[in-house]
Design a protein around this motif. Sequence first.
Motif, PDB file in Angstrom:
ATOM      1  N   PHE A  59      10.147  55.906 -40.937  1.00 23.21           N
ATOM      2  CA  PHE A  59      10.194  54.884 -41.981  1.00 23.21           C
ATOM      3  C   PHE A  59       9.005  55.010 -42.926  1.00 23.21           C
ATOM      4  O   PHE A  59       9.075  54.583 -44.070  1.00 23.21           O
ATOM      5  CB  PHE A  59      10.234  53.492 -41.338  1.00 23.21           C
ATOM      6  CG  PHE A  59      11.612  53.053 -40.970  1.00 23.21           C
ATOM      7  CD1 PHE A  59      12.353  52.263 -41.837  1.00 23.21           C
ATOM      8  CD2 PHE A  59      12.186  53.437 -39.777  1.00 23.21           C
ATOM      9  CE1 PHE A  59      13.634  51.856 -41.511  1.00 23.21           C
ATOM     10  CE2 PHE A  59      13.466  53.037 -39.438  1.00 23.21           C
ATOM     11  CZ  PHE A  59      14.190  52.243 -40.309  1.00 23.21           C
ATOM     12  N   LYS A  60       7.912  55.601 -42.444  1.00 26.30           N
ATOM     13  CA  LYS A  60       6.772  55.833 -43.307  1.00 26.30           C
ATOM     14  C   LYS A  60       7.158  56.738 -44.480  1.00 26.30           C
ATOM     15  O   LYS A  60       6.743  56.495 -45.620  1.00 26.30           O
ATOM     16  CB  LYS A  60       5.626  56.479 -42.508  1.00 26.30           C
ATOM     17  CG  LYS A  60       4.395  56.795 -43.329  1.00 26.30           C
ATOM     18  CD  LYS A  60       3.244  57.277 -42.450  1.00 26.30           C
ATOM     19  CE  LYS A  60       3.444  58.695 -42.023  1.00 26.30           C
ATOM     20  NZ  LYS A  60       2.224  59.236 -41.351  1.00 26.30           N
ATOM     21  N   TYR A  62      10.232  57.116 -45.737  1.00 25.98           N
ATOM     22  CA  TYR A  62      11.099  56.360 -46.639  1.00 25.98           C
ATOM     23  C   TYR A  62      10.276  55.432 -47.523  1.00 25.98           C
ATOM     24  O   TYR A  62      10.508  55.330 -48.741  1.00 25.98           O
ATOM     25  CB  TYR A  62      12.113  55.523 -45.844  1.00 25.98           C
ATOM     26  CG  TYR A  62      12.910  56.285 -44.814  1.00 25.98           C
ATOM     27  CD1 TYR A  62      13.170  57.641 -44.965  1.00 25.98           C
ATOM     28  CD2 TYR A  62      13.410  55.648 -43.680  1.00 25.98           C
ATOM     29  CE1 TYR A  62      13.904  58.338 -44.021  1.00 25.98           C
ATOM     30  CE2 TYR A  62      14.153  56.332 -42.736  1.00 25.98           C
ATOM     31  CZ  TYR A  62      14.392  57.676 -42.902  1.00 25.98           C
ATOM     32  OH  TYR A  62      15.120  58.362 -41.964  1.00 25.98           O
ATOM     33  N   ALA A  63       9.290  54.753 -46.898  1.00 24.48           N
ATOM     34  CA  ALA A  63       8.476  53.798 -47.644  1.00 24.48           C
ATOM     35  C   ALA A  63       7.611  54.504 -48.687  1.00 24.48           C
ATOM     36  O   ALA A  63       7.467  54.014 -49.814  1.00 24.48           O
ATOM     37  CB  ALA A  63       7.602  53.002 -46.673  1.00 24.48           C
ATOM     38  N   ARG A  64       7.036  55.659 -48.313  1.00 23.03           N
ATOM     39  CA  ARG A  64       6.187  56.384 -49.261  1.00 23.03           C
ATOM     40  C   ARG A  64       6.983  56.804 -50.492  1.00 23.03           C
ATOM     41  O   ARG A  64       6.552  56.623 -51.630  1.00 23.03           O
ATOM     42  CB  ARG A  64       5.588  57.632 -48.606  1.00 23.03           C
ATOM     43  CG  ARG A  64       4.508  57.386 -47.565  1.00 23.03           C
ATOM     44  CD  ARG A  64       3.233  56.825 -48.168  1.00 23.03           C
ATOM     45  NE  ARG A  64       2.694  57.600 -49.258  1.00 23.03           N
ATOM     46  CZ  ARG A  64       1.948  58.702 -49.128  1.00 23.03           C
ATOM     47  NH1 ARG A  64       1.667  59.167 -47.920  1.00 23.03           N
ATOM     48  NH2 ARG A  64       1.475  59.327 -50.186  1.00 23.03           N
ATOM     49  N   GLU A 103       0.011  54.923 -53.494  1.00 23.31           N
ATOM     50  CA  GLU A 103       0.938  55.930 -52.983  1.00 23.31           C
ATOM     51  C   GLU A 103       0.589  57.353 -53.386  1.00 23.31           C
ATOM     52  O   GLU A 103       0.973  58.306 -52.706  1.00 23.31           O
ATOM     53  CB  GLU A 103       2.371  55.608 -53.445  1.00 23.31           C
ATOM     54  CG  GLU A 103       2.894  54.263 -52.997  1.00 23.31           C
ATOM     55  CD  GLU A 103       3.042  54.157 -51.491  1.00 23.31           C
ATOM     56  OE1 GLU A 103       2.969  55.194 -50.800  1.00 23.31           O
ATOM     57  OE2 GLU A 103       3.220  53.035 -50.998  1.00 23.31           O
ATOM     58  N   TYR A 127      -0.253  49.689 -42.277  1.00 15.12           N
ATOM     59  CA  TYR A 127       1.055  49.619 -42.925  1.00 15.12           C
ATOM     60  C   TYR A 127       1.651  48.220 -42.983  1.00 15.12           C
ATOM     61  O   TYR A 127       2.386  47.906 -43.923  1.00 15.12           O
ATOM     62  CB  TYR A 127       2.018  50.605 -42.270  1.00 15.12           C
ATOM     63  CG  TYR A 127       1.789  52.031 -42.717  1.00 15.12           C
ATOM     64  CD1 TYR A 127       1.217  52.297 -43.952  1.00 15.12           C
ATOM     65  CD2 TYR A 127       2.136  53.107 -41.923  1.00 15.12           C
ATOM     66  CE1 TYR A 127       0.997  53.588 -44.372  1.00 15.12           C
ATOM     67  CE2 TYR A 127       1.921  54.411 -42.337  1.00 15.12           C
ATOM     68  CZ  TYR A 127       1.347  54.648 -43.549  1.00 15.12           C
ATOM     69  OH  TYR A 127       1.130  55.927 -43.979  1.00 15.12           O
ATOM     70  N   GLY A 131       2.910  46.516 -46.341  1.00 13.95           N
ATOM     71  CA  GLY A 131       4.236  45.931 -46.455  1.00 13.95           C
ATOM     72  C   GLY A 131       4.186  44.514 -46.991  1.00 13.95           C
ATOM     73  O   GLY A 131       4.973  44.133 -47.860  1.00 13.95           O
ATOM     74  N   TYR A 134       3.453  44.576 -50.738  1.00 15.27           N
ATOM     75  CA  TYR A 134       4.609  44.913 -51.564  1.00 15.27           C
ATOM     76  C   TYR A 134       5.605  43.760 -51.639  1.00 15.27           C
ATOM     77  O   TYR A 134       6.265  43.565 -52.667  1.00 15.27           O
ATOM     78  CB  TYR A 134       5.290  46.180 -51.036  1.00 15.27           C
ATOM     79  CG  TYR A 134       4.548  47.453 -51.379  1.00 15.27           C
ATOM     80  CD1 TYR A 134       3.449  47.429 -52.226  1.00 15.27           C
ATOM     81  CD2 TYR A 134       4.935  48.687 -50.866  1.00 15.27           C
ATOM     82  CE1 TYR A 134       2.763  48.583 -52.547  1.00 15.27           C
ATOM     83  CE2 TYR A 134       4.264  49.847 -51.180  1.00 15.27           C
ATOM     84  CZ  TYR A 134       3.171  49.791 -52.018  1.00 15.27           C
ATOM     85  OH  TYR A 134       2.505  50.944 -52.335  1.00 15.27           O
ATOM     86  N   ASP A 163      10.872  48.017 -49.951  1.00 16.27           N
ATOM     87  CA  ASP A 163       9.839  48.986 -49.600  1.00 16.27           C
ATOM     88  C   ASP A 163       8.829  48.362 -48.631  1.00 16.27           C
ATOM     89  O   ASP A 163       8.385  49.002 -47.673  1.00 16.27           O
ATOM     90  CB  ASP A 163       9.134  49.468 -50.868  1.00 16.27           C
ATOM     91  CG  ASP A 163       8.404  50.786 -50.657  1.00 16.27           C
ATOM     92  OD1 ASP A 163       8.857  51.585 -49.814  1.00 16.27           O
ATOM     93  OD2 ASP A 163       7.387  51.023 -51.328  1.00 16.27           O
ATOM     94  N   CYS A 166      10.202  48.332 -45.182  1.00 19.11           N
ATOM     95  CA  CYS A 166      10.136  49.662 -44.567  1.00 19.11           C
ATOM     96  C   CYS A 166       8.748  49.911 -43.978  1.00 19.11           C
ATOM     97  O   CYS A 166       8.615  50.472 -42.884  1.00 19.11           O
ATOM     98  CB  CYS A 166      10.472  50.740 -45.591  1.00 19.11           C
ATOM     99  SG  CYS A 166      12.228  50.930 -45.928  1.00 19.11           S
ATOM    100  N   TYR A 167       7.715  49.497 -44.703  1.00 19.90           N
ATOM    101  CA  TYR A 167       6.345  49.691 -44.198  1.00 19.90           C
ATOM    102  C   TYR A 167       6.106  48.856 -42.940  1.00 19.90           C
ATOM    103  O   TYR A 167       5.451  49.316 -41.993  1.00 19.90           O
ATOM    104  CB  TYR A 167       5.324  49.340 -45.268  1.00 19.90           C
ATOM    105  CG  TYR A 167       4.906  50.522 -46.100  1.00 19.90           C
ATOM    106  CD1 TYR A 167       4.256  51.613 -45.518  1.00 19.90           C
ATOM    107  CD2 TYR A 167       5.158  50.566 -47.468  1.00 19.90           C
ATOM    108  CE1 TYR A 167       3.875  52.702 -46.274  1.00 19.90           C
ATOM    109  CE2 TYR A 167       4.774  51.656 -48.229  1.00 19.90           C
ATOM    110  CZ  TYR A 167       4.131  52.727 -47.626  1.00 19.90           C
ATOM    111  OH  TYR A 167       3.746  53.817 -48.373  1.00 19.90           O
TER     112      TYR A 167
END
Length: 206
Positions: A59-60, A62-64, A103, A127, A131, A134, A163, A166-167
């Motif tokens: 997931f890191k 995806y989040a990045r 990022e 993270y 999260g 965001y 996002d 996800c983090y």
Amino acid sequence: PWNSRSTETAALFEKNGARVGKNRGKMQNLLGMGAKPAAEPEPTGWYSDLVKMYKEGKFKTYARWGGVANTFLMVVLTSFVLSLGIVGGLVSIFLGILIGILELPFCCTCFQWCQVVQKWFAVFEVYWLRGVLYIIIGLALGITFSQAGNVLCLVWCITNILDGICYIIAHVRGETHTAADNSAAGLGVNTTKLKTQMAVSAMGIV
């Protein structure tokens, strides 16, 4: 006699069952049902590491990439459609730049003010905190949309909240920030392969 008849009947059923199974196997082969699907070819380009990280379900990652996409869209796309709302557009661009510093830290080495801001943002290497940040940014964009308009603020509101989630999931799964995350390698891009491919392409053009 009864036992011999039962044995003959059982043998007959067994023989017929074997014949049906054999015929079914032939039919499946004819229809292609018995054939095993061919394995997907492994990616070999500069993006192979990115594809591998995606399949690993980190997931890191995806989040990045979600953060990178938000940066690009909030800064570049919003700049072209400021007519939708000046105030909302300026807020989106400002927040997009802040997300970019988080990022894409390797893109900020040329600006002294970016390096100063990065030191303030070091806390968001945790993270779940990133999260939450965001999600707050997303809510701020939603409030901006409700007060100043610009429908893109509503879009960025949703993408930033997703996002952020996800983090938080990445943190719950035990995924953490590493030194590699401060470079392009942290996004799953093999820079060595990319540079080699670009050099080969350039030689081909020449």
